[in-house]
Design a protein around this motif. Structure first.
Motif, PDB file in Angstrom:
ATOM      1  N   ALA A 123       0.714  -1.111  -0.002  1.00 30.13           N
ATOM      2  CA  ALA A 123      -0.057   0.010  -0.057  1.00 30.13           C
ATOM      3  C   ALA A 123       0.886   1.448   0.057  1.00 30.13           C
ATOM      4  CB  ALA A 123      -0.887  -0.134   1.209  1.00 30.13           C
ATOM      5  N   GLN A 146      -8.321 -13.302  -9.878  1.00 34.01           N
ATOM      6  CA  GLN A 146      -8.999 -13.167  -8.692  1.00 34.01           C
ATOM      7  C   GLN A 146     -10.318 -13.372  -8.530  1.00 34.01           C
ATOM      8  OE1 GLN A 146      -8.138  -9.282  -7.027  1.00 34.01           O
ATOM      9  NE2 GLN A 146      -6.465  -9.709  -5.775  1.00 34.01           N
ATOM     10  N   LEU A 166     -17.984  -6.429  -5.559  1.00 32.16           N
ATOM     11  CA  LEU A 166     -16.806  -6.753  -4.983  1.00 32.16           C
ATOM     12  C   LEU A 166     -16.536  -5.831  -3.701  1.00 32.16           C
ATOM     13  CD1 LEU A 166     -14.509  -7.184  -8.191  1.00 32.16           C
ATOM     14  CD2 LEU A 166     -15.548  -8.839  -6.496  1.00 32.16           C
ATOM     15  N   GLY A 167     -17.426  -4.935  -3.410  1.00 35.77           N
ATOM     16  CA  GLY A 167     -17.217  -3.979  -2.183  1.00 35.77           C
ATOM     17  C   GLY A 167     -16.371  -2.934  -2.519  1.00 35.77           C
ATOM     18  N   TYR A 170      -6.900   4.088   1.585  1.00 37.18           N
ATOM     19  CA  TYR A 170      -5.718   3.784   2.321  1.00 37.18           C
ATOM     20  C   TYR A 170      -4.710   3.423   1.398  1.00 37.18           C
ATOM     21  CZ  TYR A 170      -3.188   0.166   4.849  1.00 37.18           C
ATOM     22  OH  TYR A 170      -2.267  -0.823   5.471  1.00 37.18           O
ATOM     23  N   GLY A 171      -4.866   2.743   0.226  1.00 40.51           N
ATOM     24  CA  GLY A 171      -3.746   2.649  -0.642  1.00 40.51           C
ATOM     25  C   GLY A 171      -3.908   1.345  -1.554  1.00 40.51           C
ATOM     26  N   GLU A 172      -4.957   0.446  -1.586  1.00 38.64           N
ATOM     27  CA  GLU A 172      -5.022  -0.759  -2.157  1.00 38.64           C
ATOM     28  C   GLU A 172      -6.580  -1.001  -2.040  1.00 38.64           C
ATOM     29  OE1 GLU A 172      -3.074  -4.213  -1.430  1.00 38.64           O
ATOM     30  OE2 GLU A 172      -2.871  -4.962  -3.271  1.00 38.64           O
ATOM     31  N   LEU A 224      -9.060  -3.990  -2.456  1.00 31.25           N
ATOM     32  CA  LEU A 224      -9.151  -5.362  -2.466  1.00 31.25           C
ATOM     33  C   LEU A 224     -10.652  -5.926  -2.385  1.00 31.25           C
ATOM     34  CD1 LEU A 224      -6.795  -6.195   0.414  1.00 31.25           C
ATOM     35  CD2 LEU A 224      -6.254  -6.176  -1.918  1.00 31.25           C
ATOM     36  N   PRO A 225     -10.954  -6.749  -3.239  1.00 27.88           N
ATOM     37  CA  PRO A 225     -12.390  -7.454  -3.317  1.00 27.88           C
ATOM     38  C   PRO A 225     -12.852  -7.733  -1.915  1.00 27.88           C
ATOM     39  CG  PRO A 225     -10.987  -8.466  -5.176  1.00 27.88           C
ATOM     40  CD  PRO A 225      -9.953  -7.681  -4.144  1.00 27.88           C
ATOM     41  N   ARG A 226     -13.926  -7.429  -1.665  1.00 28.98           N
ATOM     42  CA  ARG A 226     -14.341  -7.924  -0.189  1.00 28.98           C
ATOM     43  C   ARG A 226     -15.758  -8.603  -0.275  1.00 28.98           C
ATOM     44  NH1 ARG A 226     -15.478  -3.472   3.034  1.00 28.98           N
ATOM     45  NH2 ARG A 226     -16.515  -2.499   1.149  1.00 28.98           N
ATOM     46  N   ILE A 227     -16.082  -9.212   0.916  1.00 32.27           N
ATOM     47  CA  ILE A 227     -17.509  -9.781   0.989  1.00 32.27           C
ATOM     48  C   ILE A 227     -18.355  -8.954   1.842  1.00 32.27           C
ATOM     49  CG2 ILE A 227     -16.888 -12.041   0.121  1.00 32.27           C
ATOM     50  CD1 ILE A 227     -17.302 -12.870   2.972  1.00 32.27           C
ATOM     51  N   CYS A 228     -17.801  -7.735   2.459  1.00 32.40           N
ATOM     52  CA  CYS A 228     -18.510  -6.976   3.601  1.00 32.40           C
ATOM     53  C   CYS A 228     -18.688  -5.685   3.151  1.00 32.40           C
ATOM     54  CB  CYS A 228     -17.860  -7.276   4.875  1.00 32.40           C
ATOM     55  SG  CYS A 228     -18.939  -6.004   5.966  1.00 32.40           S
ATOM     56  N   MET A 230     -20.915  -9.036   6.487  1.00 32.28           N
ATOM     57  CA  MET A 230     -20.021  -9.960   5.989  1.00 32.28           C
ATOM     58  C   MET A 230     -20.781 -10.669   4.938  1.00 32.28           C
ATOM     59  SD  MET A 230     -17.100 -10.327   7.234  1.00 32.28           S
ATOM     60  CE  MET A 230     -16.587 -11.953   6.855  1.00 32.28           C
ATOM     61  N   CYS A 231     -21.819  -9.747   4.323  1.00 30.71           N
ATOM     62  CA  CYS A 231     -22.673 -10.605   3.150  1.00 30.71           C
ATOM     63  C   CYS A 231     -23.216  -9.586   2.029  1.00 30.71           C
ATOM     64  CB  CYS A 231     -23.951 -11.068   3.847  1.00 30.71           C
ATOM     65  SG  CYS A 231     -23.811 -10.772   5.763  1.00 30.71           S
ATOM     66  N   LEU A 232     -22.115  -9.173   1.355  1.00 30.82           N
ATOM     67  CA  LEU A 232     -22.175  -8.469   0.253  1.00 30.82           C
ATOM     68  C   LEU A 232     -22.954  -9.289  -0.849  1.00 30.82           C
ATOM     69  CD1 LEU A 232     -21.509  -5.328  -0.163  1.00 30.82           C
ATOM     70  CD2 LEU A 232     -19.544  -6.161  -1.329  1.00 30.82           C
ATOM     71  N   THR A 245     -22.388  -5.228   6.576  1.00 32.40           N
ATOM     72  CA  THR A 245     -22.753  -4.593   5.416  1.00 32.40           C
ATOM     73  C   THR A 245     -23.848  -3.433   5.380  1.00 32.40           C
ATOM     74  OG1 THR A 245     -22.303  -6.933   4.514  1.00 32.40           O
ATOM     75  CG2 THR A 245     -23.376  -5.392   2.792  1.00 32.40           C
ATOM     76  N   ASP A 277     -11.180  -8.605   3.098  1.00 31.15           N
ATOM     77  CA  ASP A 277     -11.769  -8.051   4.259  1.00 31.15           C
ATOM     78  C   ASP A 277     -10.672  -8.433   5.208  1.00 31.15           C
ATOM     79  OD1 ASP A 277     -13.807  -9.300   2.381  1.00 31.15           O
ATOM     80  OD2 ASP A 277     -15.162  -7.869   3.922  1.00 31.15           O
ATOM     81  N   ARG A 314      -6.108  -6.719   6.451  1.00 26.43           N
ATOM     82  CA  ARG A 314      -5.529  -5.628   7.211  1.00 26.43           C
ATOM     83  C   ARG A 314      -6.091  -5.820   8.772  1.00 26.43           C
ATOM     84  NH1 ARG A 314      -7.377  -1.855   2.813  1.00 26.43           N
ATOM     85  NH2 ARG A 314      -5.775  -2.038   1.411  1.00 26.43           N
ATOM     86  N   VAL A 319      -5.675 -13.056  -2.439  1.00 21.97           N
ATOM     87  CA  VAL A 319      -6.994 -12.712  -2.196  1.00 21.97           C
ATOM     88  C   VAL A 319      -7.851 -13.400  -3.256  1.00 21.97           C
ATOM     89  CG1 VAL A 319      -8.586 -10.416  -2.246  1.00 21.97           C
ATOM     90  CG2 VAL A 319      -6.505 -10.567  -1.197  1.00 21.97           C
TER      91      VAL A 319
END
Lengths: 347, 77, 370
Positions: free
Chosen positions: A13, A197, A271-272, A339-341, A343-347, B1-3, C39, C94, C97, C117
């Motif tokens: 990052a 990814q 991907l959030g 922040y700097g990068e 990332l794909p998230r699920i939340c 936690m559930c997108l 979420t 998620d 970090r 990831v």
């Protein structure tokens, strides 16, 4: 904010164009290499006029450098070669300079396919032709297998800033308008879609393009343009946070005015990711005189690379150095420095 | 936690469905849903379809709201 | 689906905000609603809904966020495994970090750990197939929404006889956490229940909230109209002195949930005691692999002696999560605990209650409220 501790390591990052990179530049590099030109942290250094004559007489020189490590090397809408030329040209244009000369250095991993190198150099020549710049110097280094990941490019670029052109965050004042030259986040999304990814077939191409022409059109307006910046890593959010903190003012954006392609919006939600923090590589952000904004918008839209330009916000009285967003549904929030990068998230 | 996001089914083959997210297509796994018909809207999470979106229910909720609006604005007069 | 766009219609949102304001004023006292799922917390931030609500309506971010779910001990174990030669850690973005006791996966990646990831458990399976000589450990975190997708992945791994695929289960269950919060005594006046967890488990498992604790609850979607409509429904229950579980998100969540997903989930996992950051140990609130799948549990494959994983001292996030403490009342808030140097989950999560307070309420010119 102090980011660099003695035992910390450089994180990915730190190169992400966000707060960590910013901290690294201020706390580590500026402390050792401080000088008036570097301290301005502009996209390219506008050098004092040349002593005596030469082909370049009246204006001042702008000089910049950048490195390109994009993965994968090839993505929809472009590749590392086109990116290297456009990124450098756009940094010069963002300082009000007409780009003239580039240098181009490769660091290549042993075993890198020659045909791919040819494709990349072709892209460099095509893009430099489009941008009307010449690659005047270069270098190639090869490192043993495993010591680099395929290929990296480093460039430097020189341009000339015409007499009377002066761009700086200090010129930004209350009542100014904020413009962007086209839809955001397309380069960032095209690169994410090209990585393995997420298995995605997306009709979004990188917006990578040289903006020297577009900037020249809007600068022929006397002093209406106060600030220019090309939003690359960290996207619109990073550029506008930097402008707001440098100028000590609040920038207010209107979400429904920010051009955004449906593919970028759909995948960002999946991907959030926040499209405001996704990289662009062929867009210019301009902060201009309030009353001159309509005319500059019209000019941007006349340029082939500015057809979907839009006035996306305004500068408010000096509440506090911050970027706020009026959301489409009538809410309001801050736009934080990324922040700097992403990332794909699920939340 | 559930997108999770809605996506329209455009192709089905075995336990996989090609879905359109509005500007991008993606392959979703149907194991948690059984099967899906072309034209249906599914809810995608972490590569899997976890539910079928019911168009009538979606419309009904908005409809109820518009009726509520009507009845409330009558009360406010 | 034309009607979907109706759920982010600005004029509907403005009208709903108006109703909420009137209903809240009629109640005549401040109310605290908890959005359980991270979420929802992010959606409320992204659409800027906080500024559309009257000051009487407080929103508390619940324990349903990736950070609260993973105690430092889970991250510490993942970090120790990432140091073993030939291991690839596959994880949702998620987790990268989230701080452990001494480090994070992001910092370990910079030190040479192979951390990748993925967007889906299927992505982790793909990495295992492509790297037969490596051992792939997938950080299986998330709630009842994500756990069935991991169960499907585990079944596929066994079917294909993938020897190098392991999971480190960190799954948590929502209803036991809500019960623990309420049992410990909380000021929460109503719950926005996680829409996508409810798509899987239905509305039944929440009935104890109104029945045993007399608190209204609404299964809520994630579009702005969903969230504002659900807040209006909670306020209506309060003003009509009703307490029940209502489903606002009926286009996706049905009372009986997704039976096929639940069946697959409980074929692979079973409920177990779980450790939560800020809330301590909660019975039956975690998922661990059942006996005949234990062969791919990472804990069994790598025997690692972990040093003590300690929760930061002085951290009162547990009380903030229960709505009995305002962030400003915590001794660490704004001094040793800030977004740049976060200690408890409510500050570590970018939009947790304390992080949101630090960014919006404390700033010199707070954004004016509706």
């Amino acid at each position: 904010m102090s980011i660099v501790h003695k035992d910390e390591r450089i994180l990915l990052a730190h190169g992400g164009g966000g707060s960590l990179m910013r901290g690294l530049i201020e706390d580590l590099i500026l402390k050792r290499l401080n000088n008036p030109v570097l301290a301005r942290l502009e996209d390219s250094a506008v050098l004092p006029p040349l002593p005596g004559g030469g082909e370049v007489t009246s204006g001042r020189l702008a000089f910049t450098t950048d490195s390109y490590v994009v993965k994968p090397l090839f993505f929809k809408g472009g590749d590392i070669g086109k990116l290297a030329v456009c990124g450098t040209v756009n940094d010069l244009a963002a300082s009000g300079a007409r780009p003239l000369w580039l240098t181009l250095s490769f660091i290549i991993e042993e075993g890198f396919p020659i045909d791919q190198l040819e494709r990349i150099v072709d892209a460099v020549s095509e893009a430099s032709g489009q941008a009307e710049v010449k690659v005047v110097a270069g270098d190639i280094k090869v490192v043993e297998r495993g010591a680099a990941d395929g290929l990296y490019i480093n460039t430097s670029g020189i341009g000339v800033v015409a007499e009377g052109v002066n761009l700086s965050p200090s010129l930004i004042k209350e009542g100014d308008k904020v413009l962007v030259s086209g839809p955001i986040g397309e380069h960032g999304m095209a690169v994410i879609a090209a990585r393995d990814q997420v298995e995605l077939d997306i009709d979004v191409e990188s917006d990578v393009a040289p903006l020297g022409g577009l900037v020249r059109d809007i600068l022929d307006n006397g002093q209406a343009v106060h600030f220019l910046r090309d939003p690359t890593r960290g996207g619109l959010a990073a550029v506008l946070n930097e402008a707001a903190s440098a100028a000590g003012l609040t920038i207010r954006l209107f979400e429904d005015k920010i051009p955004l392609k449906s593919g970028v919006k759909a995948i960002s939600e999946m991907l959030g990711l926040d499209p405001l923090s996704l990289a662009c590589e062929g867009r210019m952000v301009a902060i201009v005189e309030g009353k001159g904004a309509g005319k500059i918008l019209k000019q941007m839209r006349q340029s082939p690379l500015g057809k979907e330009a839009s006035i996306i916000g305004e500068v408010l009285s000096p509440l506090v150095a911050r970027v706020i967003l009026e959301t489409k549904v009538g809410g309001r929030r801050t736009v934080d420095m990324p922040y700097g990068e992403e990332l794909p998230r699920i939340c | 936690m559930c997108l999770a996001v809605p996506a329209k089914v455009i192709e089905v083959s075995g336990t996989k469905a090609k879905v359109d997210l509005g500007g991008a297509t993606h392959e979703a796994d149907l194991t948690l849903l059984g099967q899906a018909e072309i034209g249906e809207y599914l809810l995608l999470h972490a590569g899997f379809a976890i539910a079928r979106l019911d168009a009538q229910e979606a419309e009904k909720t908005l409809e109820i709201f518009r009726e509520m609006e009507g009845e409330v604005s009558k009360r406010l007069q | 689906m034309k009607s979907l766009s109706g759920y982010s219609d600005a004029s509907l949102c403005k009208k709903l905000a108006g109703y909420i304001k009137r209903l809240a004023k009629d109640l005549g006292r401040p109310v605290s609603f908890m959005e359980v799922c991270g979420t929802h917390t992010m959606a409320i931030f992204r659409f800027g809904l906080r500024q559309m609500l009257p000051s009487e309506v407080h929103l508390i971010s619940g324990p349903g966020c990736p950070v609260c779910v993973t105690p430092p001990s889970y991250i510490d174990l993942a970090i120790e495994i990432s140091k073993i030669d030939g291991v690839i850690i596959a994880t949702f973005g998620d987790m990268v970090r989230v701080p452990g006791t001494h480090s994070s996966l992001e910092k370990e990646k910079a030190r040479g750990a192979d951390v990748r990831v993925v967007y889906s458990p299927l992505g982790a399976l793909e990495i295992a197939r492509k790297n037969p000589e490596k051992r792939v450990v997938f950080l299986a975190v998330g709630f009842e929404t994500t756990a069935p997708t991991v169960a499907a992945g585990v079944l596929r791994a066994r079917q294909e006889g993938l020897k190098n695929f392991h999971i480190l289960s960190g799954h948590r269950l929502i209803p036991p956490a809500i019960r623990a919060l309420l049992a410990a005594g909380s000021n929460v006046d109503g719950f926005l229940l996680p829409g996508h967890v409810s798509v899987i488990i239905g509305s039944g498992p929440y009935e104890f909230i109104p029945k045993e604790f007399g608190v209204p609850a609404v299964v809520t979607g994630f579009e702005p109209v969903d969230i504002l409509l659900a807040l209006r429904m909670l306020l209506s229950q309060m003003s009509e002195d009703r307490q029940e579980v209502e489903i606002e998100y009926n286009r996706a969540a049905r009372p009986e949930g997704n039976e096929k997903a639940l069946e697959m989930l409980y074929k692979v996992f079973e409920a177990d005691e779980g450790q939560w950051r800020g809330l301590g140990r909660i019975p039956e609130s975690a998922l661990s692999l059942k006996h005949d799948f234990r062969f791919l549990a990472a804990e069994g494959v790598f025997d690692i002696a972990l040093g003590p994983s300690r929760e930061p001292s002085g951290c009162r996030c547990g009380e903030v999560l229960r709505g009995v403490l305002e962030p400003e009342e915590c001794g660490l808030f704004g001094t040793s605990c800030t977004p740049q140097h976060a200690i408890g989950p409510c500050m570590v999560s970018s939009e947790g209650t304390c992080a949101a307070h630090y960014k919006y309420e404390r700033s010199p010119a707070p954004l004016e409220r509706a």
